[in-house]
Design a protein around this motif. Structure first.
Motif, PDB file in Angstrom:
ATOM      1  N   SER A 287     -31.226  11.176  -0.198  1.00 15.95           N
ATOM      2  CA  SER A 287     -30.726  10.535   0.849  1.00 15.95           C
ATOM      3  C   SER A 287     -29.058  10.493   0.513  1.00 15.95           C
ATOM      4  O   SER A 287     -28.631  10.622   1.658  1.00 15.95           O
ATOM      5  CB  SER A 287     -31.662   8.937   0.734  1.00 15.95           C
ATOM      6  N   MET A 288     -28.742  10.712  -0.508  1.00 17.57           N
ATOM      7  CA  MET A 288     -27.016  10.684  -0.746  1.00 17.57           C
ATOM      8  C   MET A 288     -26.514  11.972  -1.035  1.00 17.57           C
ATOM      9  O   MET A 288     -25.157  11.754  -0.584  1.00 17.57           O
ATOM     10  CB  MET A 288     -27.007  10.291  -2.167  1.00 17.57           C
ATOM     11  N   LEU A 289     -27.952  12.799  -0.926  1.00 16.02           N
ATOM     12  CA  LEU A 289     -26.783  14.722  -1.131  1.00 16.02           C
ATOM     13  C   LEU A 289     -26.011  14.670   0.047  1.00 16.02           C
ATOM     14  O   LEU A 289     -24.815  14.920  -0.099  1.00 16.02           O
ATOM     15  CB  LEU A 289     -28.075  15.534  -1.325  1.00 16.02           C
ATOM     16  N   PRO A 290     -26.331  14.410   1.240  1.00 15.75           N
ATOM     17  CA  PRO A 290     -25.097  14.465   2.209  1.00 15.75           C
ATOM     18  C   PRO A 290     -24.523  13.788   2.542  1.00 15.75           C
ATOM     19  O   PRO A 290     -23.447  14.643   3.317  1.00 15.75           O
ATOM     20  CB  PRO A 290     -26.284  14.555   3.594  1.00 15.75           C
ATOM     21  N   ILE A 291     -24.187  12.684   2.653  1.00 16.85           N
ATOM     22  CA  ILE A 291     -23.439  11.605   2.331  1.00 16.85           C
ATOM     23  C   ILE A 291     -22.552  12.224   1.377  1.00 16.85           C
ATOM     24  O   ILE A 291     -21.217  11.872   1.722  1.00 16.85           O
ATOM     25  CB  ILE A 291     -23.521  10.189   2.171  1.00 16.85           C
ATOM     26  N   TYR A 292     -22.557  11.979  -0.425  1.00 18.78           N
ATOM     27  CA  TYR A 292     -21.652  12.837  -1.218  1.00 18.78           C
ATOM     28  C   TYR A 292     -21.006  14.226  -0.361  1.00 18.78           C
ATOM     29  O   TYR A 292     -20.328  14.477  -0.644  1.00 18.78           O
ATOM     30  CB  TYR A 292     -22.137  12.764  -2.553  1.00 18.78           C
ATOM     31  N   GLY A 293     -21.955  15.013  -0.098  1.00 16.12           N
ATOM     32  CA  GLY A 293     -21.708  16.737   0.091  1.00 16.12           C
ATOM     33  C   GLY A 293     -20.596  16.033   0.847  1.00 16.12           C
ATOM     34  O   GLY A 293     -19.451  17.175   0.673  1.00 16.12           O
ATOM     35  N   THR A 294     -20.603  15.667   2.071  1.00 13.63           N
ATOM     36  CA  THR A 294     -19.054  15.444   3.321  1.00 13.63           C
ATOM     37  C   THR A 294     -18.161  14.907   2.793  1.00 13.63           C
ATOM     38  O   THR A 294     -17.039  15.243   2.449  1.00 13.63           O
ATOM     39  CB  THR A 294     -20.401  14.317   4.319  1.00 13.63           C
ATOM     40  N   SER A 317     -17.708  26.060  -5.969  1.00 11.29           N
ATOM     41  CA  SER A 317     -18.560  24.521  -7.166  1.00 11.29           C
ATOM     42  C   SER A 317     -18.302  23.870  -7.449  1.00 11.29           C
ATOM     43  O   SER A 317     -19.420  23.263  -8.147  1.00 11.29           O
ATOM     44  CB  SER A 317     -18.615  26.391  -8.165  1.00 11.29           C
ATOM     45  N   LYS A 318     -16.805  23.600  -8.153  1.00 11.64           N
ATOM     46  CA  LYS A 318     -16.445  21.940  -7.993  1.00 11.64           C
ATOM     47  C   LYS A 318     -17.243  20.882  -7.434  1.00 11.64           C
ATOM     48  O   LYS A 318     -18.121  20.228  -7.780  1.00 11.64           O
ATOM     49  CB  LYS A 318     -14.984  22.270  -8.521  1.00 11.64           C
ATOM     50  N   THR A 319     -17.273  21.529  -5.775  1.00 12.73           N
ATOM     51  CA  THR A 319     -17.487  20.905  -5.695  1.00 12.73           C
ATOM     52  C   THR A 319     -19.254  19.958  -5.172  1.00 12.73           C
ATOM     53  O   THR A 319     -19.552  18.841  -4.857  1.00 12.73           O
ATOM     54  CB  THR A 319     -17.300  20.860  -3.690  1.00 12.73           C
ATOM     55  N   ALA A 320     -19.370  21.473  -5.200  1.00  9.88           N
ATOM     56  CA  ALA A 320     -20.852  20.564  -5.875  1.00  9.88           C
ATOM     57  C   ALA A 320     -21.804  19.955  -6.507  1.00  9.88           C
ATOM     58  O   ALA A 320     -22.628  19.483  -6.382  1.00  9.88           O
ATOM     59  CB  ALA A 320     -22.125  22.552  -5.676  1.00  9.88           C
ATOM     60  N   LEU A 321     -20.751  20.737  -7.630  1.00  6.77           N
ATOM     61  CA  LEU A 321     -21.298  20.234  -9.185  1.00  6.77           C
ATOM     62  C   LEU A 321     -21.040  18.263  -8.720  1.00  6.77           C
ATOM     63  O   LEU A 321     -20.858  17.936  -9.214  1.00  6.77           O
ATOM     64  CB  LEU A 321     -20.618  20.236 -10.599  1.00  6.77           C
ATOM     65  N   GLY A 322     -19.648  17.973  -8.125  1.00  6.47           N
ATOM     66  CA  GLY A 322     -19.118  16.947  -8.119  1.00  6.47           C
ATOM     67  C   GLY A 322     -20.232  15.878  -7.409  1.00  6.47           C
ATOM     68  O   GLY A 322     -20.421  14.636  -7.433  1.00  6.47           O
ATOM     69  N   THR A 323     -21.565  16.608  -6.519  1.00 10.57           N
ATOM     70  CA  THR A 323     -21.634  16.165  -5.366  1.00 10.57           C
ATOM     71  C   THR A 323     -23.130  15.893  -6.250  1.00 10.57           C
ATOM     72  O   THR A 323     -23.494  14.862  -6.230  1.00 10.57           O
ATOM     73  CB  THR A 323     -22.257  16.670  -4.598  1.00 10.57           C
ATOM     74  N   ALA A 324     -23.676  16.647  -6.952  1.00 11.90           N
ATOM     75  CA  ALA A 324     -24.835  16.713  -8.335  1.00 11.90           C
ATOM     76  C   ALA A 324     -24.407  15.472  -8.889  1.00 11.90           C
ATOM     77  O   ALA A 324     -25.685  14.546  -9.176  1.00 11.90           O
ATOM     78  CB  ALA A 324     -24.827  17.828  -8.682  1.00 11.90           C
ATOM     79  N   LYS A 325     -23.206  15.571  -9.639  1.00 10.07           N
ATOM     80  CA  LYS A 325     -23.428  14.317 -10.190  1.00 10.07           C
ATOM     81  C   LYS A 325     -23.357  12.872  -9.584  1.00 10.07           C
ATOM     82  O   LYS A 325     -23.934  11.920 -10.357  1.00 10.07           O
ATOM     83  CB  LYS A 325     -21.668  14.679 -11.107  1.00 10.07           C
ATOM     84  N   GLY A 331     -28.618   7.551  -8.308  1.00  8.71           N
ATOM     85  CA  GLY A 331     -30.245   7.737  -8.871  1.00  8.71           C
ATOM     86  C   GLY A 331     -30.428   6.938  -9.975  1.00  8.71           C
ATOM     87  O   GLY A 331     -31.624   6.318  -9.539  1.00  8.71           O
ATOM     88  N   LEU A 332     -29.417   6.955 -10.944  1.00  2.01           N
ATOM     89  CA  LEU A 332     -29.518   6.096 -11.859  1.00  2.01           C
ATOM     90  C   LEU A 332     -29.379   4.876 -11.765  1.00  2.01           C
ATOM     91  O   LEU A 332     -29.395   4.222 -12.370  1.00  2.01           O
ATOM     92  CB  LEU A 332     -28.624   6.706 -13.122  1.00  2.01           C
ATOM     93  N   PHE A 333     -28.592   4.195 -11.014  1.00  4.22           N
ATOM     94  CA  PHE A 333     -28.023   2.727 -10.898  1.00  4.22           C
ATOM     95  C   PHE A 333     -28.891   2.254  -9.874  1.00  4.22           C
ATOM     96  O   PHE A 333     -29.423   1.211 -10.701  1.00  4.22           O
ATOM     97  CB  PHE A 333     -26.765   2.987  -9.667  1.00  4.22           C
ATOM     98  N   GLU A 376     -20.552   9.560 -14.040  1.00  2.00           N
ATOM     99  CA  GLU A 376     -19.452  10.301 -12.652  1.00  2.00           C
ATOM    100  C   GLU A 376     -18.396  10.968 -13.280  1.00  2.00           C
ATOM    101  O   GLU A 376     -17.497  10.439 -14.713  1.00  2.00           O
ATOM    102  CB  GLU A 376     -18.442   8.690 -11.925  1.00  2.00           C
ATOM    103  N   GLU A 377     -17.327  11.778 -13.118  1.00  2.57           N
ATOM    104  CA  GLU A 377     -16.204  12.192 -13.742  1.00  2.57           C
ATOM    105  C   GLU A 377     -14.708  10.509 -14.013  1.00  2.57           C
ATOM    106  O   GLU A 377     -15.286  10.363 -13.318  1.00  2.57           O
ATOM    107  CB  GLU A 377     -15.518  12.481 -13.141  1.00  2.57           C
ATOM    108  N   LYS A 378     -14.355  10.999 -14.863  1.00  2.00           N
ATOM    109  CA  LYS A 378     -13.339   9.697 -15.202  1.00  2.00           C
ATOM    110  C   LYS A 378     -12.417   9.804 -13.666  1.00  2.00           C
ATOM    111  O   LYS A 378     -11.889   8.265 -14.176  1.00  2.00           O
ATOM    112  CB  LYS A 378     -12.800  10.142 -16.813  1.00  2.00           C
ATOM    113  N   LYS A 379     -11.377  10.066 -13.383  1.00  8.78           N
ATOM    114  CA  LYS A 379     -11.368   9.724 -11.959  1.00  8.78           C
ATOM    115  C   LYS A 379     -11.601   9.431 -11.473  1.00  8.78           C
ATOM    116  O   LYS A 379     -10.868   8.842 -10.586  1.00  8.78           O
ATOM    117  CB  LYS A 379     -10.468  11.474 -11.623  1.00  8.78           C
ATOM    118  N   ARG A 380     -13.019   9.650 -10.869  1.00  9.08           N
ATOM    119  CA  ARG A 380     -14.304   8.705  -9.996  1.00  9.08           C
ATOM    120  C   ARG A 380     -14.230   7.829 -10.356  1.00  9.08           C
ATOM    121  O   ARG A 380     -14.591   6.389  -9.986  1.00  9.08           O
ATOM    122  CB  ARG A 380     -15.110   9.782  -9.568  1.00  9.08           C
ATOM    123  N   ARG A 381     -14.366   7.384 -11.674  1.00  7.33           N
ATOM    124  CA  ARG A 381     -14.604   6.428 -11.739  1.00  7.33           C
ATOM    125  C   ARG A 381     -13.787   4.823 -11.794  1.00  7.33           C
ATOM    126  O   ARG A 381     -14.126   3.619 -11.415  1.00  7.33           O
ATOM    127  CB  ARG A 381     -15.177   5.678 -13.376  1.00  7.33           C
TER     128      ARG A 381
END
Length: 450
Positions: A287-294, A317-325, A331-333, A376-381
């Protein structure tokens, strides 16, 4: 023993501490800044800056709306023929653009006007100009102003904290993760015990993401608050969600005042807590894939299009990796929160513990958020912490207001915005590195240097 002339007062020591060591940061180079010198030049500079900020902010918000509308078209919930008219005439995008446009116009006008009038360029110009430009929040609807004001206020606090950290006055290791955990502790408490203190749209988002239906959450709230549950009421609640035979059997034997509402009434469509956790993780990620992808894609296309045009594969590629993270984090949350919910009930079921407190649900929120944020990446925390903190503060404020511990002040959100923007703009002009990279990039693209 020191002579009187050698002694320093506490005030002098504080002043010395507040002066930042020049070697700890790169001084802002103002030589290339556009500096209008006459009233006409200042007016033209402010109008051009306001128009540019409006178009960019409007384009960003309309672009996000376009992507979400396109998803609705793909799911056959909206007509493709209306996509352009709906996007271009979107009131939210127009108000959003107007707020940034008016802010840029006022800030550039006042800031440069004060520079010419005072014949001096310092932090005070940005402070006053930011306070005046904060009135741009009036372009937004009343219900949105509080949220925006709180977001800006915590950004000002973040800048003040980073400024203190740069001067060796204050520092917390993993402070962003800790702040995120504390904010989520209040939010998850409100989610389970005080949903009226959360914005309806945000609460609906939490319900859809966490996948515990509203009716079942309210059963748990009723039980925690000591109110009796009837078998008829509980059966009616779970019947909406295709309960298993085991869930129906457990609910039918439920006493009016159980220590906890059992797992079978929280996830009645799945038997077993491990299976529920796995199902929850998969569903949340999907459910979060399209939201975070956008959310990862649109800002890249708007703010980093030149880099994207040169290195499209690398940027995607960076965008895809960021979306996956981001999806894995969410999901873990949710999964960890559900696991704690179920573990508590299993401990009660096996007579290991025999209590249920409303504060447990806030504690569960802290544990799951603090544990999962490191995906998540450090800058996104820090960005996630800054996003959640205003929501938590608003919830906490409303709880205090319900108990009549604080009073309501009319137009307080406008005053808060002006105060916050005064601090932010004073930092932006003289010490921009204390603002988060996210804030700096947005302000640089929308407002320019001057």
């Amino acid at each position: 023993m020191l002579r009187p002339s050698q002694r320093s007062s506490s005030y002098d020591r504080l002043r010395a501490k507040l002066i930042r060591n020049p070697s700890s940061y790169k001084e802002v180079n103002k030589k290339d800044w556009n500096r209008p010198k006459t009233p006409n030049e200042i007016a033209i500079h402010a109008i051009k800056g306001g128009a540019r900020a409006f178009l960019m902010a409007y384009g960003l918000r309309a672009g996000v709306h376009f992507c979400f509308y396109l998803l609705r078209v793909i799911r056959k919930k909206a007509a493709l023929s209306n996509i352009l008219s709906t996007t271009l005439k979107n009131e939210v995008a127009l108000r959003f653009g107007a707020m940034f446009g008016v802010f840029a116009f006022l800030w550039k006008g006042v800031n440069n006007g004060m520079r010419v009038y005072r014949n001096k360029e310092d932090r005070l110009n940005g402070l006053v100009a930011g306070a005046v430009a904060g009135l741009a929040i009036l372009c937004e609807k009343q219900e949105k102003r509080v949220d925006i004001a709180q977001q800006l206020f915590v950004r000002a606090l973040q800048g003040a904290y980073n400024a203190g950290k740069a001067r060796d006055i204050i520092y917390f290791k993993n402070g962003d993760a800790l702040l995120f955990g504390l904010a989520c502790m209040e939010i998850l408490y409100a989610y389970t015990m005080q949903p009226s203190t959360l914005a309806p749209g945000y609460y609906d988002f939490m319900i859809k993401t966490a996948r515990v239906p509203h009716d079942l959450l309210r059963l748990n709230e009723k039980n925690v608050r000591g109110n009796a549950l009837t078998v008829h009421e509980t059966l009616n609640a779970i019947q909406k969600f295709r309960p298993t035979d085991k869930a129906i059997q457990v609910v039918q034997s439920l006493p009016p005042h159980p220590t906890v509402v059992p797992c079978e009434a929280i996830h009645p469509w799945v038997d077993g807590c491990h299976a529920t956790a796995l199902e929850r993780f998969i569903k949340v990620v999907q459910s979060m894939l399209p939201i975070y992808g956008t959310l990862h894609l649109v800002p890249m296309l708007i703010f980093r299009f030149s880099q994207f045009s040169k290195m499209p594969v690398s940027m995607l590629s960076k965008t895809a990796l960021g979306t996956a993270k981001s999806c894995a984090f969410m999901g873990l949350f949710v999964t960890l929160y559900q696991y704690q919910f179920c573990t508590h009930r299993n401990l009660v079921k096996h007579n290991i513990i025999n209590f249920n407190s409303k504060y447990l649900y806030g504690l569960f929120g802290f544990v799951c958020s603090f544990s999962s944020i490191f995906l998540e990446e450090k800058k996104r925390r820090g960005e996630l912490a800054m996003y959640c903190l205003p929501i938590a503060l608003k919830s906490y404020y409303q709880i205090l207001y319900q108990r009549k511990w604080i009073i309501h002040i009319k137009h307080f959100e406008v005053m808060m915005t002006s105060f916050a923007m005064a601090i932010i703009m004073s930092f932006y002009q003289e010490e921009p590195d204390v603002l988060s990279s996210f804030v700096r990039k947005i302000m640089l693209h929308l407002f320019g240097r001057n």
